[in-house]
Every structure is written in structure tokens, then in C-alpha cells.
Design a protein around this motif. Sequence first.
Motif: not given
Length: 346
Positions: A180-192
Amino acid sequence: MSRKNGIYLGVAVLLGFIVIWTELKKVSFDEIYAEIVTIRWEWLVVAVFCMLIHWGIEGRITQLFLKRSNPDYSFKNAYRIPLIEHLFNAITPFSTGGQPAQIVALGKSGVDYGVAASVSLMKFIVYQVWIVVNFIICIVLGFKWLSNSLESLSYLILIGFAIHFIVVFCLLMVMFWHSLTKSIVNGVFNFLNRLKLGKRLQKFRQPLLNKMTTFYEQSNYMRNQGTLIFKTSFLTIMQLIVYYIVPYFVLLALNTENVNVFKVIVFHAFIIMIISLFPIPGGTGGAEYSFTLLFGTFIFVPGKLVLAIFLWRIVTYYMGIVLGLIALFIKPDISTNQTKRIETIV
């Protein structure tokens, strides 16, 4: 020590000198002299021993974490590690140099660098968890001692606590909810990236994910080592207590009457939280300012308060820098039972 770190050391010492000199100018030489001649040196020696025990306990924690890979790792070697860590924490902004320095020091004393990184990480996890638990206890039992006049300082204390709490929360997220944490981090980078705000940050994505994976692997090992975690947790609690109690013996050395030992421990814990907010090496300036406000609530003699600040910083900060420099030049005993192949502690 590199030239860059030498500059950091010079800046830290210079800033400390400026702050102490500024404090000394607030009182006369006669006031300071009157307090110096009445110092009870035996209590100051106890304060010094508390710090030596503090570093010794951390050395023992290092030995425990190395028991699997380097069972013959000597206490002499282990004692060097926290001193070197203190030195580089003290001279770098936000204490960022301590962990890399202890990894290098472990490596040069015969520990595989992968193991050294793992040990440093596990020590960090245990320490962060217990510093937050300890601080919650201090807030619950001692926040009432912050008067209205210290309202601004209370905000700094809570901000410092929030930062440490967020760090521990993120560590627990990686430990128990890695996917879950890995998905959140990837999501933040993708959003930025979609906002065209994170192009420069993309280079940090994979190193961060790699470090998260490494941390997850170490945490899996820790969860299966109940006895080890119990021992290191107990020692970490003792390490924090002997550190937080140092100002109590400094105040006894200065003949301060009716000192509440628990109140001193709580105030020192508050100061440590405030120091963590200052990017200046050693929290110079913030440390002295917060000490003045908190301990000034029951030390009413200006000369005594200034001397208390001076002695406290010598024992808890500058003594560690000096001992850390000495530790750098002490040749370690190379472990004779090194692992024959490159392996991590997991």
C-alpha cells in the motif's frame, strides 16, 4: 575527516561560541564567578558519567544487533560508533551526518557494509519508536508545566513531536503495509509528474522505492526477533533516561534547591524536540533559547542560569564532539570472525 566535514565542525564550534558569548554578556563576570566557586563538582562528574553511560548503552545495542554476523565484535569498537555518530550529528544540519558516519565506522572495523547499513537502520527504528513513546508520556504528565508565557514554545514542542510521530507512522506503514505504501508513493510521483511539478523529483523515485524495500526486509527480520527487540528496547529506554536526567545533576552542581527530577526530565525531553526543528548543527541557538525559557521558570538567578546552560552544553554536546574526534583516531580492532561472504543481517 573530510575537508567539508572539517568546515562543518568549524562552523558548529563558531556558532556555539557566539551563542555562549551572547549569553555570558547578559551577566557580569562577578555573578558568574560567584556561581563557579560554589559548584559542587561531584554532581557535575555524575552528569558526565551519565553521558558516558548513554554512549555505552548505545554501544551495547550495536553489539546486540551485530551478534549474528559479528559475534566477536568488541565493546571497544562498539563504543566508538555512537561517539562518531554524535560528532557527525553535531556538525551537520538536521543531524543528517550521523548515520552515514556510523556505517562507515562499522565497515572500517570489519563489519560488512550491508550489515552495517542494516544495523544502523534497525537502531534508528527502535530509537524513533521509543523517543515518541517517551515523549507522549512527557506530554501527558508534564505539559501542564508550560505556563501561558511559554505558549509559543509549546507550539514548537508539539511541532517537533508531530515530525517524530510522522516519521514513526511512515516507518510502521512500510513495515506492515509495504504494498500500500509503495502504491501511495508511486501515486504521489505520478500526480506530481502530471502537474509538471515533479520532473526533477523523478530521479528520487527508484532510490526511494529501493530504500523502502530494504527497510521492509529489515523489519521482517526484526518482527521475528522478539528477544532481541525486547533487549534493545529496554536498553534504549535506559539510554533516554540517563540522557534526559543530565540537567538534573547540572542543577544540583549549581546548588539549585527543590529540583523536581521528573520535571527536569520532561523539560529536557521538550528541549530535544525543539532542537530537532532547527537546521543549524546541534540546534545551536534553539537549544540555549529553549533551555533559558523552560529552566528559567525555576532558576531565578541570572548568573546561575547562564552557567547552567554553559555546563549543560559542554556535557551533552561539546564533550561528545571532542570524544568523537578522539574516536576517529583510535584504530579499531578488526573483527576476526567476519562473514566470509557478503550478506545482510537478514
